[in-house]
Design a protein around this motif. Structure first.
Motif, PDB file in Angstrom:
ATOM      1  N   VAL A  59       0.843  -1.202   0.000  1.00 21.86           N
ATOM      2  CA  VAL A  59       0.000   0.000   0.000  1.00 21.86           C
ATOM      3  C   VAL A  59       0.876   1.250   0.000  1.00 21.86           C
ATOM      4  O   VAL A  59       0.595   2.231  -0.696  1.00 21.86           O
ATOM      5  CB  VAL A  59      -0.945  -0.012   1.220  1.00 21.86           C
ATOM      6  N   ASP A  60       1.967   1.223   0.777  1.00 22.12           N
ATOM      7  CA  ASP A  60       2.882   2.368   0.821  1.00 22.12           C
ATOM      8  C   ASP A  60       3.487   2.660  -0.556  1.00 22.12           C
ATOM      9  O   ASP A  60       3.793   3.806  -0.873  1.00 22.12           O
ATOM     10  CB  ASP A  60       4.020   2.109   1.811  1.00 22.12           C
ATOM     11  N   ALA A  61       3.674   1.612  -1.348  1.00 23.82           N
ATOM     12  CA  ALA A  61       4.304   1.767  -2.662  1.00 23.82           C
ATOM     13  C   ALA A  61       3.337   2.297  -3.718  1.00 23.82           C
ATOM     14  O   ALA A  61       3.761   2.614  -4.833  1.00 23.82           O
ATOM     15  CB  ALA A  61       4.885   0.429  -3.126  1.00 23.82           C
ATOM     16  N   MET A  62       2.062   2.416  -3.382  1.00 23.99           N
ATOM     17  CA  MET A  62       1.073   2.903  -4.350  1.00 23.99           C
ATOM     18  C   MET A  62       1.233   4.405  -4.589  1.00 23.99           C
ATOM     19  O   MET A  62       1.767   5.134  -3.752  1.00 23.99           O
ATOM     20  CB  MET A  62      -0.345   2.656  -3.829  1.00 23.99           C
ATOM     21  N   SER A  63       0.734   4.862  -5.718  1.00 24.50           N
ATOM     22  CA  SER A  63       0.541   6.298  -5.921  1.00 24.50           C
ATOM     23  C   SER A  63      -0.725   6.706  -5.169  1.00 24.50           C
ATOM     24  O   SER A  63      -1.514   5.849  -4.747  1.00 24.50           O
ATOM     25  CB  SER A  63       0.381   6.609  -7.413  1.00 24.50           C
ATOM     26  N   TRP A  64      -0.931   8.010  -5.006  1.00 24.67           N
ATOM     27  CA  TRP A  64      -2.143   8.428  -4.293  1.00 24.67           C
ATOM     28  C   TRP A  64      -3.396   8.057  -5.076  1.00 24.67           C
ATOM     29  O   TRP A  64      -4.447   7.747  -4.489  1.00 24.67           O
ATOM     30  CB  TRP A  64      -2.113   9.925  -3.981  1.00 24.67           C
ATOM     31  N   GLN A  65      -3.295   8.040  -6.422  1.00 19.49           N
ATOM     32  CA  GLN A  65      -4.451   7.634  -7.222  1.00 19.49           C
ATOM     33  C   GLN A  65      -4.755   6.158  -7.015  1.00 19.49           C
ATOM     34  O   GLN A  65      -5.920   5.769  -6.865  1.00 19.49           O
ATOM     35  CB  GLN A  65      -4.198   7.913  -8.702  1.00 19.49           C
ATOM     36  N   ASP A  66      -3.700   5.321  -6.996  1.00 18.99           N
ATOM     37  CA  ASP A  66      -3.896   3.884  -6.753  1.00 18.99           C
ATOM     38  C   ASP A  66      -4.472   3.648  -5.358  1.00 18.99           C
ATOM     39  O   ASP A  66      -5.284   2.739  -5.158  1.00 18.99           O
ATOM     40  CB  ASP A  66      -2.580   3.133  -6.902  1.00 18.99           C
ATOM     41  N   PHE A  67      -4.039   4.453  -4.399  1.00 17.00           N
ATOM     42  CA  PHE A  67      -4.540   4.292  -3.033  1.00 17.00           C
ATOM     43  C   PHE A  67      -6.043   4.578  -2.973  1.00 17.00           C
ATOM     44  O   PHE A  67      -6.799   3.850  -2.311  1.00 17.00           O
ATOM     45  CB  PHE A  67      -3.787   5.217  -2.082  1.00 17.00           C
ATOM     46  N   GLU A  68      -6.488   5.604  -3.672  1.00 11.24           N
ATOM     47  CA  GLU A  68      -7.924   5.892  -3.693  1.00 11.24           C
ATOM     48  C   GLU A  68      -8.703   4.741  -4.327  1.00 11.24           C
ATOM     49  O   GLU A  68      -9.778   4.358  -3.837  1.00 11.24           O
ATOM     50  CB  GLU A  68      -8.181   7.201  -4.455  1.00 11.24           C
ATOM     51  N   ARG A  69      -8.167   4.185  -5.407  1.00 10.26           N
ATOM     52  CA  ARG A  69      -8.851   3.050  -6.041  1.00 10.26           C
ATOM     53  C   ARG A  69      -8.844   1.823  -5.123  1.00 10.26           C
ATOM     54  O   ARG A  69      -9.811   1.058  -5.088  1.00 10.26           O
ATOM     55  CB  ARG A  69      -8.192   2.728  -7.386  1.00 10.26           C
ATOM     56  N   TYR A  70      -7.756   1.660  -4.395  1.00 10.42           N
ATOM     57  CA  TYR A  70      -7.661   0.554  -3.435  1.00 10.42           C
ATOM     58  C   TYR A  70      -8.723   0.693  -2.343  1.00 10.42           C
ATOM     59  O   TYR A  70      -9.399  -0.282  -1.971  1.00 10.42           O
ATOM     60  CB  TYR A  70      -6.245   0.545  -2.868  1.00 10.42           C
ATOM     61  N   VAL A  71      -8.893   1.904  -1.817  1.00 12.33           N
ATOM     62  CA  VAL A  71      -9.914   2.155  -0.803  1.00 12.33           C
ATOM     63  C   VAL A  71     -11.302   1.864  -1.372  1.00 12.33           C
ATOM     64  O   VAL A  71     -12.153   1.269  -0.697  1.00 12.33           O
ATOM     65  CB  VAL A  71      -9.805   3.601  -0.277  1.00 12.33           C
ATOM     66  N   ALA A  72     -11.529   2.259  -2.617  1.00 11.40           N
ATOM     67  CA  ALA A  72     -12.815   1.982  -3.257  1.00 11.40           C
ATOM     68  C   ALA A  72     -13.058   0.475  -3.360  1.00 11.40           C
ATOM     69  O   ALA A  72     -14.189   0.002  -3.152  1.00 11.40           O
ATOM     70  CB  ALA A  72     -12.857   2.623  -4.641  1.00 11.40           C
TER      71      ALA A  72
END
Length: 205
Positions: A59-72
């Motif tokens: 999760v730390d290695a994600m971009s902020w956009q990927d993190f938002e998609r991950y939360v979704a």
């Protein structure tokens, strides 16, 4: 004369047709390969979320956009519908919006910060100012990859916002459903030694 012209030209026309068909076939194969790879990647990501196999380091290695998609994706896993990701600035704190399984409107603010940082009170103040009045949230969640500062956490508790800090994010990631985390607001960040150990681990990695 026409026959002679045609006998001269037709090999070139046939070659052009063959080359065009080969090019179209190659393009179709490339597009198909991209689609298959994209579906496999999406399946792996969804499977990691379902089974809780994604680590917080990933999760730390994600971009902020990927993190938002991950939360979704975590919201969908927990039965949310109508899940939408903003994916842009200027969203007034609504990075992810959804409808919970019981019909309540969910609004989520996401912050992808380094684990040794803290969410400042200013970030929480902004979300407090928009979550209820502007976005009409029934449930408001501020999820971060780091802890919250004491003032930020106090604001969240005072205004009924779930401050889903790194430790609670770890629980959500490994299968604890979001509704079960709502009662844990304001808890679980650990003591000072715990937080210092986490910062030291991150800096040495």
């Amino acid at each position: 004369m026409l026959a002679a012209f045609w006998s001269t030209v037709w090999p070139y026309l046939a070659g052009a047709v063959v080359l065009g068909g080969a090019g179209a076939a190659a393009g179709w194969l490339r597009r198909t390969d991209r689609l298959v790879r994209g579906r496999k990647r999406q399946w792996r990501e969804e499977d990691a979320i379902r089974t809780g196999h994604r680590s917080l380091a990933a999760v730390d290695a994600m971009s902020w956009q990927d993190f938002e998609r991950y939360v979704a994706q975590l919201c969908r896993r927990d039965g949310c519908t109508d899940v939408e990701v903003s994916g842009k600035s200027g969203d007034l704190g609504a990075d992810v919006v959804a409808t919970l399984a019981d019909g309540r409107r969910l609004v989520v603010q996401c912050k992808h910060y380094a684990p040794h940082r803290y969410v400042p009170s200013g970030d929480m103040q902004k979300f407090v100012g928009t979550a209820w009045l502007h976005h009409k949230a029934d449930v408001a969640v501020f999820v971060a990859t780091c802890p919250f500062s004491k003032p930020a956490l106090a604001l969240a508790v005072q205004h009924g916002i779930l401050a889903l800090h790194r430790d609670l994010l770890g629980q959500w990631n490994t299968g604890t459903p979001l509704p079960a985390l709502l009662s844990l607001n304001g808890t679980g960040q650990g003591d000072r030694a715990h937080r210092q150990c986490r910062r030291d681990t991150y800096r040495s990695s």
